[in-house]
Design a protein around this motif. Structure first.
Motif, PDB file in Angstrom:
ATOM      1  N   GLU A 256       0.845  -1.211   0.000  1.00 25.34           N
ATOM      2  CA  GLU A 256       0.000   0.000   0.000  1.00 25.34           C
ATOM      3  C   GLU A 256       0.875   1.253   0.000  1.00 25.34           C
ATOM      4  OE1 GLU A 256      -3.825  -1.845   2.506  1.00 25.34           O
ATOM      5  OE2 GLU A 256      -2.526  -0.354   3.445  1.00 25.34           O
TER       6      GLU A 256
ATOM      7  N   ALA B 212       2.294   1.613  -3.383  1.00 29.47           N
ATOM      8  CA  ALA B 212       1.279   2.079  -4.346  1.00 29.47           C
ATOM      9  C   ALA B 212       1.070   3.583  -4.220  1.00 29.47           C
ATOM     10  CB  ALA B 212      -0.036   1.340  -4.111  1.00 29.47           C
ATOM     11  N   ARG B 213       1.052   4.070  -2.998  1.00 29.13           N
ATOM     12  CA  ARG B 213       0.880   5.523  -2.822  1.00 29.13           C
ATOM     13  C   ARG B 213       2.099   6.268  -3.367  1.00 29.13           C
ATOM     14  NH1 ARG B 213      -1.684   3.978   2.214  1.00 29.13           N
ATOM     15  NH2 ARG B 213       0.247   4.198   3.383  1.00 29.13           N
TER      16      ARG B 213
ATOM     17  N   LEU C 115      -2.703  -1.439  -7.613  1.00 32.00           N
ATOM     18  CA  LEU C 115      -2.321  -2.479  -6.647  1.00 32.00           C
ATOM     19  C   LEU C 115      -3.387  -3.560  -6.588  1.00 32.00           C
ATOM     20  CD1 LEU C 115      -0.833  -3.645  -4.091  1.00 32.00           C
ATOM     21  CD2 LEU C 115      -2.149  -1.986  -2.743  1.00 32.00           C
TER      22      LEU C 115
ATOM     23  N   ASP D 114      -5.960 -11.954  -1.426  1.00 29.34           N
ATOM     24  CA  ASP D 114      -6.303 -12.230  -0.029  1.00 29.34           C
ATOM     25  C   ASP D 114      -6.552 -13.725   0.159  1.00 29.34           C
ATOM     26  OD1 ASP D 114      -7.061 -11.978   2.593  1.00 29.34           O
ATOM     27  OD2 ASP D 114      -9.065 -11.199   2.146  1.00 29.34           O
TER      28      ASP D 114
ATOM     29  N   TYR E 166     -13.410 -18.252  -2.665  1.00 29.02           N
ATOM     30  CA  TYR E 166     -13.071 -16.830  -2.499  1.00 29.02           C
ATOM     31  C   TYR E 166     -11.715 -16.523  -3.153  1.00 29.02           C
ATOM     32  CZ  TYR E 166     -11.600 -12.610   0.122  1.00 29.02           C
ATOM     33  OH  TYR E 166     -11.146 -11.373   0.489  1.00 29.02           O
TER      34      TYR E 166
ATOM     35  N   GLU F  75     -10.066 -12.349 -11.090  1.00 28.04           N
ATOM     36  CA  GLU F  75      -9.990 -10.884 -11.037  1.00 28.04           C
ATOM     37  C   GLU F  75      -8.560 -10.411 -11.334  1.00 28.04           C
ATOM     38  OE1 GLU F  75     -10.767  -9.544  -7.078  1.00 28.04           O
ATOM     39  OE2 GLU F  75     -10.911  -7.437  -7.662  1.00 28.04           O
TER      40      GLU F  75
ATOM     41  N   ARG G 195      -9.252  -8.192   2.771  1.00 30.60           N
ATOM     42  CA  ARG G 195      -9.683  -7.308   1.694  1.00 30.60           C
ATOM     43  C   ARG G 195     -11.164  -7.058   1.810  1.00 30.60           C
ATOM     44  NH1 ARG G 195      -9.018  -8.703  -4.600  1.00 30.60           N
ATOM     45  NH2 ARG G 195     -10.311  -6.893  -5.003  1.00 30.60           N
TER      46      ARG G 195
ATOM     47  N   GLY H 292     -13.167  -6.672  -2.540  1.00 35.23           N
ATOM     48  CA  GLY H 292     -13.203  -7.658  -3.613  1.00 35.23           C
ATOM     49  C   GLY H 292     -14.624  -8.040  -3.970  1.00 35.23           C
TER      50      GLY H 292
ATOM     51  N   LYS I 171      -7.099  -3.821   7.505  1.00 33.34           N
ATOM     52  CA  LYS I 171      -7.926  -4.174   6.346  1.00 33.34           C
ATOM     53  C   LYS I 171      -7.518  -3.343   5.134  1.00 33.34           C
ATOM     54  CE  LYS I 171     -10.630  -6.881   8.839  1.00 33.34           C
ATOM     55  NZ  LYS I 171     -10.427  -8.333   8.752  1.00 33.34           N
ATOM     56  N   HIS I 172      -7.781  -3.911   3.994  1.00 30.79           N
ATOM     57  CA  HIS I 172      -7.489  -3.222   2.736  1.00 30.79           C
ATOM     58  C   HIS I 172      -8.813  -2.930   2.015  1.00 30.79           C
ATOM     59  CE1 HIS I 172      -5.393  -2.228  -0.985  1.00 30.79           C
ATOM     60  NE2 HIS I 172      -6.369  -2.880  -1.582  1.00 30.79           N
TER      61      HIS I 172
ATOM     62  N   PRO J 102      -6.963   1.039   2.472  1.00 34.34           N
ATOM     63  CA  PRO J 102      -6.852   1.986   3.581  1.00 34.34           C
ATOM     64  C   PRO J 102      -7.514   3.336   3.314  1.00 34.34           C
ATOM     65  CG  PRO J 102      -4.810   1.964   2.345  1.00 34.34           C
ATOM     66  CD  PRO J 102      -5.720   0.961   1.677  1.00 34.34           C
TER      67      PRO J 102
ATOM     68  N   PHE K  17      -8.265   6.766   5.790  1.00 36.60           N
ATOM     69  CA  PHE K  17      -7.551   8.029   5.605  1.00 36.60           C
ATOM     70  C   PHE K  17      -8.569   9.156   5.410  1.00 36.60           C
ATOM     71  CE2 PHE K  17      -2.889   7.248   4.371  1.00 36.60           C
ATOM     72  CZ  PHE K  17      -2.812   6.085   5.101  1.00 36.60           C
TER      73      PHE K  17
ATOM     74  N   ASP L 234       0.778   2.854   8.194  1.00 38.03           N
ATOM     75  CA  ASP L 234      -0.091   3.943   7.737  1.00 38.03           C
ATOM     76  C   ASP L 234       0.363   5.305   8.252  1.00 38.03           C
ATOM     77  OD1 ASP L 234      -1.738   2.322   6.305  1.00 38.03           O
ATOM     78  OD2 ASP L 234      -3.453   2.416   7.669  1.00 38.03           O
TER      79      ASP L 234
ATOM     80  N   ASP M 119       2.182   8.407   6.056  1.00 40.42           N
ATOM     81  CA  ASP M 119       1.366   9.041   5.013  1.00 40.42           C
ATOM     82  C   ASP M 119       0.118   9.692   5.595  1.00 40.42           C
ATOM     83  OD1 ASP M 119       3.117   8.524   3.001  1.00 40.42           O
ATOM     84  OD2 ASP M 119       2.104   6.728   2.271  1.00 40.42           O
TER      85      ASP M 119
ATOM     86  N   ARG N 126       5.297  12.668  -2.174  1.00 39.64           N
ATOM     87  CA  ARG N 126       5.370  11.373  -2.854  1.00 39.64           C
ATOM     88  C   ARG N 126       4.006  10.702  -2.849  1.00 39.64           C
ATOM     89  NH1 ARG N 126       6.194   7.740   1.401  1.00 39.64           N
ATOM     90  NH2 ARG N 126       6.802   8.763   3.312  1.00 39.64           N
ATOM     91  N   GLY N 127       3.046  11.461  -3.223  1.00 43.52           N
ATOM     92  CA  GLY N 127       1.725  10.877  -3.369  1.00 43.52           C
ATOM     93  C   GLY N 127       0.965  10.782  -2.076  1.00 43.52           C
TER      94      GLY N 127
ATOM     95  N   LYS O 219      -3.290  10.846  -1.014  1.00 40.16           N
ATOM     96  CA  LYS O 219      -4.288  10.313  -1.935  1.00 40.16           C
ATOM     97  C   LYS O 219      -5.215   9.368  -1.188  1.00 40.16           C
ATOM     98  CE  LYS O 219      -1.165  10.430  -5.816  1.00 40.16           C
ATOM     99  NZ  LYS O 219      -0.197   9.615  -6.503  1.00 40.16           N
TER     100      LYS O 219
ATOM    101  N   GLU P  50      -5.578   3.421  -3.297  1.00 35.01           N
ATOM    102  CA  GLU P  50      -4.545   2.699  -4.032  1.00 35.01           C
ATOM    103  C   GLU P  50      -4.741   2.757  -5.543  1.00 35.01           C
ATOM    104  OE1 GLU P  50      -4.280   2.519  -0.386  1.00 35.01           O
ATOM    105  OE2 GLU P  50      -2.539   2.282  -1.648  1.00 35.01           O
ATOM    106  N   GLY P  51      -5.737   3.421  -5.971  1.00 35.63           N
ATOM    107  CA  GLY P  51      -5.938   3.546  -7.408  1.00 35.63           C
ATOM    108  C   GLY P  51      -6.342   2.248  -8.079  1.00 35.63           C
ATOM    109  N   ARG P  52      -6.942   1.373  -7.286  1.00 32.15           N
ATOM    110  CA  ARG P  52      -7.303   0.088  -7.878  1.00 32.15           C
ATOM    111  C   ARG P  52      -8.489   0.258  -8.812  1.00 32.15           C
ATOM    112  NH1 ARG P  52      -9.288  -3.816  -5.627  1.00 32.15           N
ATOM    113  NH2 ARG P  52      -8.541  -5.127  -7.274  1.00 32.15           N
TER     114      ARG P  52
END
Lengths: 416, 443
Positions: free
Chosen positions: A134, A137-138, A144, A148, A163, A170, B133, B136, B328-329, B331, B335, B364, B367, B434-435, B438, B441-443
């Motif tokens: 993470e 990615a930032r 990303l 899981d 799952y 994906e 996650r 998903g 958990k993802h 984040p 934020f 975390d 950032d 450096r970002g 944001k 994660e831009g997924r």
């Protein structure tokens, strides 16, 4: 008379250096104009086979962390990350990579790792790599993917497999898009995937053969050989180069066995190592070697023997991948880990177990006290617990460690 | 001065229970005397435990040195997991019919595995195998299946009843009442910290996860009613104090918040496991009246509810929609929440209370601090171990931080001292370029 390299190292070690160099130079080239190939930064437990089938080049920051650690160069990068606010208590691979990334310098001829086009992380080795990716990615503004894999304490429930499998579907779409490729037709993708799986299976089978050869007395390969030879199965899994290399290593070890060549001359004790290597301090292993203690197995290197996909009967390759990547060593419970450890001790004929309590790696280390108690209590074998870290040498205390090692050797001596 | 006697009495009961769960559970007059089941993560749905006729108890750590857990878990396991295991091994485990662990992080997973082998014979154990996650396509379905598995396993607890849809609906109403009461108190804390200091709010929240939930809901609502009336009928007694948001994991004691208050600031908002993140759980009782909802996808057919008809699916939706734990993802939602909350509560600065060896928060932090600094909110990071801080050093650093906030000047470039274990970041004041900020994660 066989000519031996220093440390009785294998002749194939020479090829290994070339392989490592080629891999990293290839990654820089992939970022160039002429030979453009998308680069994914992946974790060691990431399902790399679908990425390879899509023509993506995987790079392993953990391997880079090990490389920097083995050059005893991790501390300045860790400090760089710590100055940016990342706690000293965080994984040293992560701090090494984050530090290198922030400082824009590194150990590959002064350069950091080539930047990624996409990021794939897998929770099967730890939760840390999810957080580390993470951050990455930032930093890069990169797409990303988090793969899981729920904890498989005693195995897998059907809903877990489903799952995880769904995420692989994906991932294929994600990786195609993120790398700028068009999603290939399903039949072609599956055919390419099966080819990669077969290469992974072949390399894994060779790797397991190599481990089996270490059952010989004396053992033809000890921990130093195995730790360094881990590179291809981690970073080149699923490629021809990996298979070819391990074929040569297997042949060399088989020859050593035929000739009775010992990795550790005067082998007296046979040990098993648990956890990641202490990359900056191979002298500790040499110290044991010098006293006749050889390593005949490592849970760490053995962990890479799980990717033995049965490619003759893979009606659903993604399901096979889902199962294998969920059941890797660090994603199963202490019960299964204990079974695997006991099996290794018995199979390799070990006299004791060395536990590296690695403060960076919680999934590997936490629970070791229970395993150590079981080895002592149920197998009646001596154990040694070394407090250290895999890359950050500041966490290693030479004097107290040597004292413990000596006491352990005395225990082994008393039993012999 | 408004009469706060009734509120003090209600909050006092919660504080006492939260401070010593063992003593509360062994009380002969404990309402219902239902079998108590401990749990260690705010992603364990109390709703399911209540629907099984059990008494859920959130486990935490007792202040003080670690005892028996030391021989099972290395010192670099997060102090919370060591303390939880220590509490169980020290005797609390015997007061409970069982324990529900959940997949949260690497340290708690290890603590769960060790407790599984060390627990007293016959003690119920369940590992709620939650996803890391939340975004998903299969996350909700998988979470619901984990919840169903928990509900099924609870049937083996002596004295438990089968979990039914009606039971879950009643439990959802009860937990909504508890969280509703706490949410009202959170508003008072923010608007009138002179009436309800942040430390008292957090003590109430902790107690609310220990006491009988009917009793707890009644006390919370009673306290909120008194305090709201008092706030409406009086002016703030104190002025000039700085407004702080605290961010961190599970706070076992109020000590760090007390120290902030003693340093001259009010804790008016939080990003804590047992605070705002938990309270952000959507109210799953809201869709109960919609008996015409067909089973299946939420919002399909004539059913306008955004919530699924199946109670487990609905619970899963709610738990995935809350402000996420940093374990958990993705984040990004957390934020965004911290940034928005700091703004909405007119916070002057943020204090990060990082649990020693807690990886998710520690990753975390840089950032998130940079994100806050970009909006003009300086922050201070402090490491806490088993709930506590090193008093002398912590007090000095907090006083200096509050003084800086009071002076109203930017702390740019000045730093605020290193973290206690060598983390170099003290006060964060600006984006890192450096970002940062944001938050996704831009997924």
């Amino acid at each position: 008379m066989t000519t031996l390299l220093p440390d009785n190292r294998l002749k194939t070690d020479r090829d290994l250096k070339g392989l490592i160099l080629k891999h990293y130079l290839g990654a820089y080239r992939a970022k160039g104009v002429l030979a453009r190939r998308p680069v994914a930064w992946v974790t060691s437990g990431a399902p790399v086979e679908p990425l390879l089938a899509l023509g993506i080049l995987p790079l392993y920051p953990e391997n880079y962390g090990a490389l920097v650690g083995s050059r005893k160069a991790a501390v300045p990068y860790c400090e760089e990350a710590e100055r940016a606010g990342y706690s000293l208590d965080l994984c040293s691979y992560a701090r090494t990579n984050i530090g290198s990334m922030l400082a824009r310098r590194g150990e590959l001829r002064g350069r950091p790792l080539p930047p990624p086009d996409l990021l794939v992380t897998a929770k099967n080795i730890c939760g840390v790599v999810v957080k580390w990716w993470e951050v990455t990615a930032r930093h890069f503004g990169c797409p990303l993917f988090v793969f899981d894999t729920p904890f498989a304490a005693d195995g897998l429930h059907p809903e877990q497999t489903a799952y995880v499998r769904d995420q692989l579907e994906e991932l294929v779409v994600f990786a195609s898009r993120a790398s700028g490729h068009r999603l290939p037709p399903r039949a072609r993708f599956e055919a390419d995937l099966r080819k990669v799986l077969e290469l992974t299976r072949e390399a894994t089978a060779l790797w397991n053969e190599i481990q089996d050869l270490r059952q010989s007395r004396p053992t033809p390969a000890s921990a130093l050989d195995m730790f360094t030879n881990l590179f291809p199965i981690v970073t080149l899994r699923g490629t021809e180069a990996c298979v070819e290399y391990y074929r040569r290593v297997r042949d060399e070890l088989a020859e050593r066995v035929r000739q009775g060549v010992a990795a550790v001359p005067g082998e007296r004790y046979r040990l098993v190592w648990d956890n990641i290597a202490i990359w900056y301090n191979f002298d500790l292993v040499r110290y044991l070697h010098a006293r006749g203690a050889a390593f005949v197995g490592e849970t760490y290197t053995d962990a890479w023997g799980v990717y033995d996909f049965d490619t003759r009967d893979v009606s659903d390759p993604l399901r096979t991948l889902a199962e294998q990547y969920s059941l890797i060593l660090l994603n199963v419970g202490l019960g299964i880990r204990k079974e695997r450890l006991f099996r290794m001790v018995e199979r390799q004929g070990a006299d004791g177990v060395v536990f590296h309590s690695c403060r960076s790696c919680k999934t590997y280390s936490l629970g070791q006290y229970e395993l150590a108690r079981a080895v002592r209590g149920e197998l009646g074998l001596p154990v040694l617990v070394i407090e250290a870290d895999m890359a950050d040498s500041r966490a290693f205390a030479e004097g107290p460690t040597r004292t413990r090692v000596d006491a352990f050797l005395e225990l082994l001596e008393a039993r012999s | 001065m408004p009469d706060l006697t009734a509120a003090r009495a209600a909050l006092g009961r919660l504080l006492a229970a939260g401070s010593d769960p063992g003593a509360y559970l062994s009380r002969a007059d404990r309402p219902g005397r239902r079998p108590a089941v401990g749990y260690v993560c705010s992603y364990v749905p109390e709703e399911i435990l209540l629907a099984a006729g059990l008494h859920p108890v959130r486990l935490g750590a007792r202040p003080g040195p670690v005892g028996p857990a030391d021989s099972s878990l290395q010192s670099f396991a997060c102090s919370f997991s060591r303390a939880c295991l220590d509490g169980l091994l020290s005797g609390l485990g015997g007061d409970l019919a069982g324990v529900v662990f959940a997949y949260t992080c690497d340290s708690l997973r290890a603590a769960a595995e060790i407790w599984k082998t060390r627990r007293p014979a016959g003690s119920f154990y369940h590992f709620l195998n939650l996803p890391a996650r939340l975004d998903g396509p299969g996350s909700a379905r998988y979470t619901a299946s984990a919840f169903r598995r928990l509900a099924g396993d609870l049937a083996s607890v002596d004295g438990a009843r089968p979990v039914s849809a009606a039971g879950l609906a009643a439990a959802a109403r009860l937990t909504a009442a508890v969280r509703g009461g706490l949410a009202r108190l959170a508003e008072v804390r923010s608007a009138r910290p002179d009436l309800l200091p942040g430390s008292a709010f957090l003590a109430a929240a902790r107690g609310a996860t220990v006491v009988d939930r009917e009793e707890g809901a009644a006390d919370l609502i009673a306290a909120a009613t008194v305090l709201e009336a008092a706030a409406a009928g009086s002016e703030p007694a104190r002025t000039g104090r700085r407004r702080i948001l605290v961010s961190g994991g599970f706070l076992e004691t109020d000590e760090p918040v007390h120290l902030i208050e003693e340093a001259g600031a009010d804790v008016v908002a939080d990003d804590l496991c047992l605070g705002a993140r938990w309270l952000s759980l959507p109210d799953t009782a809201a869709g109960d009246a919609r008996e015409d909802c067909p089973a299946g996808d939420p919002g399909s057919g004539p059913c306008p509810s955004p919530l699924a008809a199946d109670p487990f699916d609905r619970l899963a939706q709610a738990y995935l929609a809350r402000v996420p734990c940093p374990a958990k993802h993705p984040p990004g939602p957390r934020f965004d929440f911290v940034r928005r909350e700091a703004e909405a509560r007119s916070v002057d600065g943020v204090v990060f209370l990082l649990q020693k060896f807690c990886d998710p928060h520690a990753f975390d932090y840089p950032d998130l601090a940079a994100l806050l600094a970009a909006s003009g909110r300086p922050s201070l990071v402090m490491e806490i171990e088993q709930g506590g801080l090193t008093h002398g050093q912590a007090r000095t650093r907090l006083e200096a931080f509050v003084e800086r906030l009071r002076a109203g000047r930017s702390a740019a470039g000045t730093g605020c001292g290193a973290g206690t274990a060598g983390t170099a970041a003290g006060t964060r004041t600006g984006p890192t370029g450096r970002g940062a900020g944001k938050g996704a994660e831009g997924r």
